[in-house]
Motif scaffolding. Structure first.
Motif, PDB file in Angstrom:
ATOM      1  N   TYR A 103       0.755  -1.406   0.261  1.00 31.54           N
ATOM      2  CA  TYR A 103       0.079   0.020  -0.219  1.00 31.54           C
ATOM      3  C   TYR A 103       1.426   1.321   0.039  1.00 31.54           C
ATOM      4  CZ  TYR A 103      -3.821   3.497   1.304  1.00 31.54           C
ATOM      5  OH  TYR A 103      -4.336   4.422   1.223  1.00 31.54           O
ATOM      6  N   PHE A 104       2.280   1.175   1.101  1.00 32.95           N
ATOM      7  CA  PHE A 104       2.659   2.036   0.685  1.00 32.95           C
ATOM      8  C   PHE A 104       3.281   2.165  -0.810  1.00 32.95           C
ATOM      9  CE2 PHE A 104       7.502   3.458   1.252  1.00 32.95           C
ATOM     10  CZ  PHE A 104       7.314   4.432   1.952  1.00 32.95           C
ATOM     11  N   ILE A 105       4.041   1.307  -1.424  1.00 34.66           N
ATOM     12  CA  ILE A 105       4.808   1.884  -2.984  1.00 34.66           C
ATOM     13  C   ILE A 105       3.572   2.021  -3.284  1.00 34.66           C
ATOM     14  CG2 ILE A 105       5.300   0.106  -4.444  1.00 34.66           C
ATOM     15  CD1 ILE A 105       5.982  -1.610  -2.538  1.00 34.66           C
ATOM     16  N   LYS A 106       1.909   1.794  -3.661  1.00 36.87           N
ATOM     17  CA  LYS A 106       1.438   2.466  -4.619  1.00 36.87           C
ATOM     18  C   LYS A 106       0.952   3.895  -3.747  1.00 36.87           C
ATOM     19  CE  LYS A 106      -2.543   1.859  -7.331  1.00 36.87           C
ATOM     20  NZ  LYS A 106      -2.645   3.062  -7.276  1.00 36.87           N
ATOM     21  N   THR A 107       0.651   4.000  -3.276  1.00 32.90           N
ATOM     22  CA  THR A 107       0.336   5.582  -2.517  1.00 32.90           C
ATOM     23  C   THR A 107       1.448   6.463  -2.904  1.00 32.90           C
ATOM     24  OG1 THR A 107       0.858   4.796   0.219  1.00 32.90           O
ATOM     25  CG2 THR A 107      -1.808   4.908  -1.313  1.00 32.90           C
ATOM     26  N   HIS A 108       2.730   6.002  -2.915  1.00 28.45           N
ATOM     27  CA  HIS A 108       3.996   6.733  -2.674  1.00 28.45           C
ATOM     28  C   HIS A 108       4.730   7.230  -3.824  1.00 28.45           C
ATOM     29  CE1 HIS A 108       2.658   7.164   1.260  1.00 28.45           C
ATOM     30  NE2 HIS A 108       3.078   8.145   1.085  1.00 28.45           N
ATOM     31  N   ASN A 109       4.507   5.934  -5.337  1.00 24.09           N
ATOM     32  CA  ASN A 109       5.021   5.266  -5.800  1.00 24.09           C
ATOM     33  C   ASN A 109       5.290   7.533  -6.548  1.00 24.09           C
ATOM     34  OD1 ASN A 109       3.077   5.640  -8.546  1.00 24.09           O
ATOM     35  ND2 ASN A 109       2.522   3.526  -7.387  1.00 24.09           N
ATOM     36  N   HIS A 110       4.681   7.878  -7.123  1.00 24.49           N
ATOM     37  CA  HIS A 110       4.532   9.346  -7.853  1.00 24.49           C
ATOM     38  C   HIS A 110       4.389  10.710  -6.924  1.00 24.49           C
ATOM     39  CE1 HIS A 110       3.683   7.779 -11.505  1.00 24.49           C
ATOM     40  NE2 HIS A 110       2.287   7.420 -11.445  1.00 24.49           N
TER      41      HIS A 110
END
Length: 192
Positions: A103-110
């Motif tokens: 979830y962290f990767i998904k919400t912070h990848n941009h």
């Protein structure tokens, strides 16, 4: 027997991951991380120059772990369906080990906070996933949609499923996981 000793740095990374996943990096302060990690704020600055460094170190760590998890025993000569099963199963494995990481990767990848090494690390992960989709499309086994759309279909469904399990609204069973995996496959495969 090898015993792993958890360090204060590990405690900080774990606390930051939890808070960043719950609140987002922008809304999380160093004192919040310190409190969650049960350390002083000064201790965090011994390991990380600032919050941006903490976010990037954490992001790179988990993107690299996810990449390695997906690559682990990847069945490159198997059918597209078997490869998808591997990817889905490895997502489950990764999420079980690192509950908030996906979830962290998904919400912070941009996030604007990501530095070039973090962006490069994420692009390597995307290329791995895109190559699976493109290979399946070349065999006419996966829908001819942009790979980002296919990623969104599977990852969105997986993240929502995981959220429902965490909230206690679903009980995770092997049978349920098999059904979710089959449904995700059905959503992206070509239909004759």
């Amino acid at each position: 027997m090898l015993t792993l000793i958890k360090t204060k740095r590990d405690d900080i990374l774990e606390a930051a991951l939890t808070l960043f996943a719950e609140r987002g990096a922008e809304a999380t302060t160093i004192p919040m991380v310190a409190k969650q990690a049960n350390v002083g704020a000064g201790t965090i600055y011994r390991y990380f120059d600032n919050k941006d460094v903490l976010v990037n170190d954490l992001f790179q760590l988990h993107v690299q772990q996810l990449t390695e998890t997906l690559q682990d025993q990847y069945p490159s000569h198997a059918s597209t369906r078997q490869q998808f099963n591997h990817i889905f199963t490895q997502l489950v494995t990764f999420t079980n080990k690192h509950e908030d990481a996906l979830y962290f990767i998904k919400t912070h990848n941009h996030a604007h906070i990501l530095n070039q090494p973090s962006q490069d690390c994420f692009q390597r992960l995307l290329e791995l996933i895109r190559s699976f989709y493109e290979n399946g499309q070349s065999k006419d086994e996966i829908r001819m949609l942009p790979s980002n759309a296919l990623i969104a279909i599977v990852l969105g469904a997986f993240l929502e499923y995981h959220k429902l399990v965490r909230e206690g609204q679903l009980e995770e069973t092997d049978e349920l996981l098999e059904g979710i995996e089959a449904s995700c496959w059905d959503a992206i495969r070509t239909h004759s």
